[in-house]
Scaffold this motif. Structure first.
Motif, short mmCIF file in Angstrom:
data_model
loop_
_atom_site.label_atom_id
_atom_site.label_comp_id
_atom_site.label_asym_id
_atom_site.label_seq_id
_atom_site.Cartn_x
_atom_site.Cartn_y
_atom_site.Cartn_z
N UNK B 187 23.51 -28.21 40.65
CA UNK B 187 23.17 -27.94 39.26
C UNK B 187 24.21 -28.60 38.33
N UNK B 188 25.47 -28.48 38.72
CA UNK B 188 26.54 -29.00 37.84
C UNK B 188 26.51 -30.52 37.73
N UNK B 189 25.87 -31.17 38.70
CA UNK B 189 25.68 -32.62 38.73
C UNK B 189 26.97 -33.39 38.44
N UNK B 190 26.99 -34.09 37.34
CA UNK B 190 28.13 -34.98 37.08
C UNK B 190 29.30 -34.28 36.40
N UNK B 191 29.13 -33.00 36.10
CA UNK B 191 30.21 -32.28 35.40
C UNK B 191 31.42 -32.12 36.33
N UNK B 192 32.63 -32.46 35.88
CA UNK B 192 33.80 -32.20 36.74
C UNK B 192 33.91 -30.70 37.01
N UNK B 193 34.02 -30.35 38.29
CA UNK B 193 33.98 -28.93 38.64
C UNK B 193 35.11 -28.56 39.59
N UNK B 194 35.44 -27.28 39.54
CA UNK B 194 36.37 -26.71 40.51
C UNK B 194 35.61 -25.60 41.23
N UNK B 294 46.15 -36.72 39.87
CA UNK B 294 46.54 -35.53 40.62
C UNK B 294 47.51 -34.68 39.79
N UNK B 295 48.41 -35.36 39.11
CA UNK B 295 49.39 -34.62 38.31
C UNK B 295 48.74 -33.90 37.12
N UNK B 296 47.83 -34.61 36.47
CA UNK B 296 47.12 -33.98 35.34
C UNK B 296 46.31 -32.78 35.83
N UNK B 297 45.61 -33.00 36.93
CA UNK B 297 44.77 -31.95 37.50
C UNK B 297 45.63 -30.73 37.85
N UNK B 298 46.76 -31.00 38.48
CA UNK B 298 47.66 -29.91 38.89
C UNK B 298 48.17 -29.15 37.66
N UNK B 299 48.53 -29.90 36.67
CA UNK B 299 49.04 -29.27 35.44
C UNK B 299 47.96 -28.39 34.81
N UNK B 300 46.75 -28.93 34.76
CA UNK B 300 45.63 -28.20 34.17
C UNK B 300 45.33 -26.92 34.94
N UNK B 301 45.41 -27.02 36.26
CA UNK B 301 45.13 -25.84 37.09
C UNK B 301 46.19 -24.76 36.85
N UNK B 312 43.66 -8.21 41.41
CA UNK B 312 44.32 -8.12 42.71
C UNK B 312 44.91 -9.46 43.19
N UNK B 313 44.14 -10.54 43.02
CA UNK B 313 44.61 -11.82 43.54
C UNK B 313 45.07 -12.74 42.41
N UNK B 314 45.61 -12.14 41.39
CA UNK B 314 45.96 -12.91 40.18
C UNK B 314 46.89 -14.08 40.49
N UNK B 315 47.82 -13.89 41.43
CA UNK B 315 48.83 -14.93 41.65
C UNK B 315 48.22 -16.23 42.18
N UNK B 316 47.09 -16.14 42.83
CA UNK B 316 46.46 -17.36 43.38
C UNK B 316 45.06 -17.57 42.80
N UNK B 317 44.81 -17.01 41.64
CA UNK B 317 43.48 -17.15 41.04
C UNK B 317 43.55 -17.86 39.71
N UNK B 318 42.44 -18.43 39.35
CA UNK B 318 42.31 -19.05 38.03
C UNK B 318 41.46 -18.12 37.16
N UNK B 319 41.76 -18.14 35.90
CA UNK B 319 41.04 -17.26 34.99
C UNK B 319 39.52 -17.53 35.02
#
Lengths: 237, 348
Positions: B187-194, B294-301, B312-319
């Motif tokens: 569904x997300x097709x060409x959208x950059x996704x995580x 990779x650096x930009x992506x890492x910074x963004x994450x 519960x898993x806040x330390x390894x989760x993204x909002x």
């Protein structure tokens, strides 16, 4: 006059008093379709024509063993006399394959054996008429694309075999019958339409297979028959 | 027979119980499956010179087209609700699940739900039973909005080890959930996704060469690192990453790295460290092995990290992934009502 597969299936539903499947009710109740016919479906582990023969002898279905019975492993076996019929399937096969085997044998019964019995009635109604069909065992797992093949026997009335279509044609018709019965074209097309926007390749196959309780190989062959298989290999580009 | 099938085979209700260790076998087969993987630790830096790479100060262009905007998560909320036995006495677990997947999109209106799919499924090993009874059961389930997922026997044979049978049944619904996640990717097709999880099990849902897809893995399932790699791993500070390594897998080759998105040296040594991966083809052919990506992506994450400490898993989760989980959870009927509905239907 050869029977059309579509016509035979329509008649099958009419005889059983059942509604044809819909997109909401997409699993075909094959066992209920067998009901009105004098056909008994039996599952045997380690199915061979000899095992089927022994089963019928032990259960008093008849008194003489089946001629030409042997120990070749089978996925399905159909034994038909003028008065009764038995469909055997290999119990160790996957459920989805057992369904296909049973549908394949039903196809032989309706398309080939029943018309032959009917055509001989006016002439030699009192003569014994025994027919059987042995469907080879599937190989590999559910994903393997192995088209089932079988052989028809009419041991005591070899001359009647000439009234039947060529062996290869009969097998092809039985397979097409089973596919059309378990995976009706309009249901397959409807499901493809529904899932194609978000399901690709293998995922679409698995989706359709679980929606209709058939094997992945069977649905793939059906998509090929319906000229829809290009959707499976559709690339991202 | 229909839904009476379970009753006919003397099915019992089963209380909500966590998975137990296998009765007869302690080998973890999920690890064996991954043993095909090959690791190249010299992909970005020579393996013996690895050291943390800081991405804290990396600038992200305001209109960066490769910035992940879509966030995909799946959920399998279910449990083994009943068990029955074959005529030979093998125990057959019946798992009832609500499975779903969602695409959250970070747009001008904030993080919103863009697409989702939810299904009710019943997974069980069906092959020991007569085909006509399974057919009738599957048909009746379908009439009530459930899809029967036939499971493979564990290692191709039935076993008296209930936990092993249960694991196979659970894996089936998890597999199906991952198929829904793949639908979300399509569904997300060409959208950059995580996506929350490995890319290997979602191949087919994206274009390896053209889709800007990132997999984020919270747990460790295999030791990919060498000694210097582990030293680098433990030396990571917040906003630092390890050099990239190449993972050659059965379905897809990925480049991967560890990133600490949260925590300080005073926390647990592994606190806040996630593993990230992107398709190797995308990185080499579309990005041209541009390490700044990779650096930009890492910074963004790191920017996207979950700051809700009550989670519960806040330390390894993204909002956005937390939002995705919550969004899916809100759409599910919930385990108890569904289980009771199932018991009513099946008269268990």
């Amino acid at each position: 006059m050869p029977l059309s597969i579509a016509g035979t299936i329509a008649q099958l539903y009419k005889t059983a008093g059942l509604q044809q499947p819909t997109l909401q009710r997409r699993i075909v109740l094959l066992n209920e379709l067998l009901g009105p016919y004098n056909l008994t479906c039996i599952e045997i582990a380690g199915l061979t024509s000899l095992a089927a023969s022994n089963f019928l002898l032990q259960h008093g279905a008849f008194f003489d063993p089946i001629k030409n019975a042997n120990q070749d492993p089978l996925a399905g076996y159909l034994y038909v006399s003028r008065t009764a019929g038995y469909i055997f399937v290999e119990r160790n096969d996957l459920v989805v394959r057992r369904r296909f085997s049973a549908a394949h044998e039903l196809g032989h019964y309706l398309l080939h054996f029943q018309p032959l019995i009917a055509s001989t009635v006016p002439y030699d109604e009192d003569e014994p008429l025994i027919m059987s069909e042995a469907l080879s065992l599937f190989t590999g797992d559910e994903e393997d694309d192995d088209t089932p093949t079988g052989r028809v026997f009419i041991p005591e009335r070899a001359s009647l075999a000439s009234l039947l279509p060529p062996e290869r044609q009969m097998e092809d018709e039985a397979n097409r019958f089973a596919a059309a019965l378990l995976m009706p074209a309009e249901i397959v097309s409807g499901l493809v339409e529904r899932y194609r926007p978000v399901c690709r390749g293998d995922d679409l196959l698995w989706r359709l297979a679980t929606e209709m309780l058939v094997s992945k190989a069977a649905i793939y062959r059906r998509l090929q028959d319906l000229h829809l298989s290009q959707l499976i290999s559709a690339s991202w580009n | 027979m229909g839904l009476e099938f379970l009753h006919e085979y003397g099915a019992h209700r089963m209380r909500d119980d966590a998975m137990r260790p296998l009765l007869l076998d302690t080998n973890d087969r999920s690890l064996e499956q991954e043993s095909d993987e090959e690791v190249d630790l010299n992909y970005e830096e020579p393996a013996d010179t690895w050291k943390p790479i800081d991405v804290q100060e990396v600038a992200i262009p305001p209109n960066w087209t490769l910035c992940p905007r879509g966030f995909i998560d799946g959920k399998d909320l279910g449990r083994t609700v009943a068990w029955l036995q074959t005529t030979e006495g093998y125990p057959i677990p019946v798992r009832l699940s609500e499975i779903g997947a969602v695409v959250m999109c970070n747009g001008s209106a904030g993080i919103t739900r863009e697409w989702c799919v939810i299904e009710r499924v019943v997974s069980m090993i069906v092959d020991p039973f007569p085909w006509d009874e399974i057919e009738s059961f599957a048909f009746a389930l379908q009439e009530h909005g459930f899809r029967l997922l036939p499971c493979q026997k564990p290692q191709g044979r039935l076993t008296f080890d209930f936990q092993e049978m249960r694991k196979a049944t659970q894996n089936r619904s998890l597999d199906e959930m991952m198929r829904l996640e793949k639908q979300a990717l399509v569904y997300a097709k060409a959208m950059p996704v995580l996506i929350d999880g490995r890319l290997e099990s979602r191949t087919g849902g994206f274009d390896e060469e053209k889709t800007a897809v990132v997999g984020m893995i919270k747990g460790h399932y295999r030791d990919y690192l060498h000694d210097q790699g582990w030293r680098t791993y433990y030396a990571l500070r917040m906003g630092q990453r390890t050099p990239l390594f190449l993972l050659k897998q059965k379905n897809i080759d990925v480049v991967s790295w560890y990133l600490r998105i949260d925590g300080t040296a005073d926390d647990l040594p592994t606190w806040g460290i996630v593993r990230l991966e992107i398709p190797a083809k995308f990185f080499s052919l579309t990005i041209g092995k541009d390490w700044s990506y990779i650096n930009r992506l890492s910074r963004l994450i790191c920017e996207y990290r979950c700051k809700d400490k009550s989670y519960q898993r806040a330390s390894v989760s993204l909002y956005p992934i937390q939002r995705a989980e919550e969004s899916l959870g809100a759409l599910f009927a919930g385990s108890d009502p569904l289980v009771h509905h199932f018991y009513n239907l099946t008269r268990l």
